[in-house]
Design a protein around this motif. Structure first.
Motif, mmCIF file in Angstrom:
data_model
loop_
_atom_site.group_PDB
_atom_site.id
_atom_site.type_symbol
_atom_site.label_atom_id
_atom_site.label_comp_id
_atom_site.label_asym_id
_atom_site.label_seq_id
_atom_site.Cartn_x
_atom_site.Cartn_y
_atom_site.Cartn_z
ATOM 1 N N UNK A 55 -14.912 -9.073 -0.545
ATOM 2 C CA UNK A 55 -14.153 -8.486 0.556
ATOM 3 C C UNK A 55 -12.752 -8.082 0.133
ATOM 4 N N UNK A 56 -12.058 -8.938 -0.604
ATOM 5 C CA UNK A 56 -10.690 -8.625 -1.020
ATOM 6 C C UNK A 56 -10.667 -7.403 -1.940
ATOM 7 N N UNK A 57 -11.771 -7.141 -2.645
ATOM 8 C CA UNK A 57 -11.875 -5.942 -3.488
ATOM 9 C C UNK A 57 -12.325 -4.731 -2.686
ATOM 10 N N UNK A 58 -13.316 -4.896 -1.833
ATOM 11 C CA UNK A 58 -13.922 -3.757 -1.125
ATOM 12 C C UNK A 58 -12.957 -3.062 -0.175
ATOM 13 N N UNK A 59 -12.127 -3.807 0.537
ATOM 14 C CA UNK A 59 -11.231 -3.186 1.516
ATOM 15 C C UNK A 59 -10.173 -2.297 0.864
ATOM 16 N N UNK A 60 -9.953 -2.448 -0.421
ATOM 17 C CA UNK A 60 -8.924 -1.659 -1.107
ATOM 18 C C UNK A 60 -9.166 -0.154 -0.996
ATOM 19 N N UNK A 61 -10.412 0.281 -1.139
ATOM 20 C CA UNK A 61 -10.712 1.711 -1.060
ATOM 21 C C UNK A 61 -10.374 2.300 0.295
ATOM 22 N N UNK A 62 -10.685 1.571 1.345
ATOM 23 C CA UNK A 62 -10.355 2.031 2.689
ATOM 24 C C UNK A 62 -8.860 2.064 2.933
ATOM 25 N N UNK A 65 0.848 -1.181 0.000
ATOM 26 C CA UNK A 65 0.000 0.000 0.000
ATOM 27 C C UNK A 65 0.884 1.231 0.000
ATOM 28 N N UNK A 66 0.426 2.245 -0.672
ATOM 29 C CA UNK A 66 1.146 3.513 -0.735
ATOM 30 C C UNK A 66 0.204 4.570 -1.246
ATOM 31 N N UNK A 67 0.700 5.758 -1.394
ATOM 32 C CA UNK A 67 -0.129 6.874 -1.844
ATOM 33 C C UNK A 67 -0.855 6.494 -3.136
ATOM 34 N N UNK A 68 -2.162 6.350 -3.039
ATOM 35 C CA UNK A 68 -2.986 6.095 -4.216
ATOM 36 C C UNK A 68 -3.082 4.655 -4.683
ATOM 37 N N UNK A 69 -2.528 3.713 -3.941
ATOM 38 C CA UNK A 69 -2.663 2.320 -4.386
ATOM 39 C C UNK A 69 -2.675 1.352 -3.206
ATOM 40 N N UNK A 70 -3.251 0.191 -3.475
ATOM 41 C CA UNK A 70 -3.256 -0.877 -2.484
ATOM 42 C C UNK A 70 -3.354 -2.218 -3.192
ATOM 43 N N UNK A 89 -14.238 7.343 -6.312
ATOM 44 C CA UNK A 89 -14.469 6.022 -6.897
ATOM 45 C C UNK A 89 -13.144 5.278 -7.009
ATOM 46 N N UNK A 90 -13.201 3.980 -6.707
ATOM 47 C CA UNK A 90 -12.027 3.121 -6.820
ATOM 48 C C UNK A 90 -12.404 1.901 -7.661
#
Length: 150
Positions: A58-65, A30-35, A123-124
């Motif tokens: 779940x593996x997709x949804x947590x990315x935005x947070x 994870x870093x600025x703007x990505x996960x 949006x992500x």
């Protein structure tokens, strides 16, 4: 992102979203703007031998947070999900990897709106792939960055 920060994020994920921890969802990078996240196939199957759709969600949804937490000031803001649309593209029976990015222009907009209004929608788009690189799901998450109430 340092290894210790990844481990801190994984510990936080397991406590704030216990079911994600039970599934084995992990922050890989994870870093600025990505996960990037992962989840094992083992223990996450369904009645016909592929990975349960809720695990892929779940593996997709947590990315935005995760993106919000590593990109924006957590002393001022917190993220929440407003909606997530997911398309299941193929059946999965291997470990999965979720990945998402937002660009610098979007980050700047979110920061400015949140500072001005106390919140900002964003949006992500995420992609979930199996161990062979096959896209098994794509999602579009609608999130909001909100100011902490003091």
């Amino acid at each position: 992102m340092t290894e210790s920060l990844v481990e801190q994020m994984n510990a936080a994920l397991a406590t704030t979203i216990p079911i994600a921890g039970k599934m084995g969802v992990r922050v890989v990078e994870a870093g600025r703007g990505y996960a990037v996240t992962s989840v094992p196939a083992e223990g996450n199957g369904n009645h016909f031998g592929v990975i349960y759709a809720g695990v892929q969600f779940t593996v997709a949804e947590v990315l935005g947070g995760i993106i919000a937490l590593v990109t924006f000031d957590t002393a001022k803001y917190f993220p929440l999900v407003k909606n997530l649309d997911i398309s299941y593209r193929a059946m999965a029976n291997t470990d999965l990897r979720g990945e998402a990015r937002i660009d610098e222009e979007t980050i700047a907009r979110i920061e400015a709106e949140a500072a001005e209004r106390g919140k900002s929608d964003f949006t992500v788009a995420a992609t979930v792939t199996d161990a062979n690189g096959v896209v098994v799901a794509t999602s579009t998450g609608h999130y909001q960055l909100r100011a902490l109430v003091r």
